[in-house]
Design an enzyme around this catalytic site. Structure first.
Site: not given
Ligand SMILES: N[C@@H](CCC(=O)N[C@@H](CS)C(=O)NCC(=O)O)C(=O)O
Length: 219
Positions: A15, A55, A68
């Site tokens: 990620c 995450v 994040s």
């Molecule tokens: N806006 C979020 C985006 C985080 C994100 O998209 N994480 C992905 C992995 S890279 C995730 O956890 N996806 C799981 C899902 O959407 O179910 C941030 O900046 O923390």
């Protein structure tokens, strides 16, 4: 003065949003625990601390902090060295380009997971345009986004550039990366905190992840 609470970062190995948090933690030389989870089969406790099911989550003591960009801001408020500029307008500008990067990361993911040539090219072109746009706001004097000083904005672009480099080693993406962006990317990818921000076998794990996506990029 009371000691800062313990930090635990909940991660998924490939990620890019996790990786930006790790880079900031390493730049600040803060002790933290890294806990990897499998997003395709997240543990029950994760659902309890991640309202969006995503995450990274940073556990500060028992308090989960999600998103994040928010995690980066928190770390920058609490731990030296400051990676955001002091000036309010400059800081707002850096925050805006952090948001821009999150859009580019989404576009990059869409490009890598696109199932056909049209969808691949549409997202490739929009990533290409984004990188061109970015060149206009880069500091004249390299190496980093704002010049000599590494800043929070740099932590978010490094994961994007790392993935471009890995994929391009396997298949040219024809992104026509502007020279100054390429120099910025090289400087970021040579930085210790960036190199140490992923697991040792990152490249093969990332490639396995790409294979699972089964996108046009690998055809
Ligand atoms: N806006 C979020 C985006 C985080 C994100 O998209 N994480 C992905 C992995 S890279 C995730 O956890 N996806 C799981 C899902 O959407 O179910 C941030 O900046 O923390």
């Amino acid at each position: 003065m009371s000691a800062n609470p313990s930090l635990e970062l909940i991660s998924f190995k490939v990620c890019p949003f996790v990786q930006r948090s790790v880079i900031a933690l390493l730049e600040k030389q803060v002790d933290f625990k890294l806990t990897h989870i499998d997003l395709s089969d997240p543990p029950e406790w994760f659902k309890g601390i991640s309202p969006l099911g995503k995450v990274p989550v940073l556990k500060v003591g028992e308090q989960p902090v999600f998103e994040s960009a928010v995690i980066l801001e928190y770390l920058d408020e609490v731990y030296a060295p400051k990676l955001h500029p002091d000036d309010a307008l400059e800081k707002a500008t850096h925050r805006a380009w952090v948001e821009f990067c999150s859009e580019l990361i989404t576009t990059q993911f869409k490009m890598l997971s696109a199932k056909d040539k049209d969808a691949f090219e549409e997202n490739r072109n929009s990533l290409k345009e984004g990188l061109k746009r970015l060149e206009d706001v880069l500091a004249e004097e390299a190496p980093f986004f704002a010049g000599e000083k590494f800043s929070l904005v740099d932590t978010v672009y490094a994961p994007l550039f790392m993935r471009i480099k890995i994929v391009e080693a396997m298949r040219p993406l024809a992104l026509d990366i502007p020279e100054r962006i390429q120099m910025w990317s090289d400087a970021l990818l040579a930085r210790e905190s960036v190199q140490n921000s992923v697991v040792d076998d990152f490249e093969s794990i990332f490639m396995a992840f790409l294979k699972k996506l089964d996108g046009y990029v690998l055809k």
